[in-house]
Design a protein around this motif. Structure first.
Motif: not given
Length: 178
Positions: A77-79, A82-84, A121-124, A135-136
């Protein structure tokens, strides 16, 4: 922040005391997921079980997740921004346990047999049958003790499954309502 002299040397709760006290607070269980673009299309998925996930704001829509600072998830998440999050139902107890284990199988193997779809949006990975998914995009990262507070702007929120019962975490174990 002001600290009065009479409180400056007050005793601090031990980690065990703190953990025991907060185990009395029931929390929903979520699976935070990310796709790390540095690891390619097939190997870059990571996930972690979280009970420290909450809504921060409606306008704009913001959420917060607390991530251990020395974890693989914090590093990813530092690099990537986008996440879910998939909010888990009581039928996801085994999944929550698997993603919470230390020394667990690789994330690649865990996702291989976990039914999911990819966020637009995130691909997660978004967990099939989750009570809700969001999705964030990361807005802010705040160091806090041995964790990082990650605040994300909600890009999409869905309720993909019929309403079910939430998976809860209480007194050190998974529980369900009623």
């Amino acid at each position: 922040m002001y600290t009065s002299p009479k409180h400056a040397e007050a005793p601090v709760a031990t980690p065990d005391e703190f953990r025991a006290a907060l185990s009395q607070l029931a929390a929903g269980v979520a699976l935070v997921t990310v796709h790390d673009p540095e690891e390619g299309p097939d190997g870059g998925d990571a996930g972690m079980t979280a009970t420290s996930f909450l809504s921060v704001s409606l306008e704009p829509p913001l959420v917060l997740v607390s991530v251990r600072e020395d974890s693989r998830m914090d590093e990813i998440l530092s690099r990537t921004d986008h996440w879910a999050v998939s909010l888990l139902g009581e039928e996801h107890r085994a999944l929550a346990s698997r993603f919470a284990m230390k020394g667990r199988l690789s994330d690649r193997l865990l996702f291989a047999d976990t039914p999911h779809t990819r966020g637009t949006h995130s691909g997660a990975p978004l967990i099939d049958g989750a009570l809700a998914t969001v999705e964030c995009r990361t807005e802010q990262r705040i160091p806090a003790g041995d964790h990082t507070l990650v605040i994300g702007r909600v890009l999409q929120a869905r309720i993909p499954a019929p309403a079910g019962q939430p998976l809860m975490y209480f007194r050190g174990g998974y529980r369900h309502l009623g």
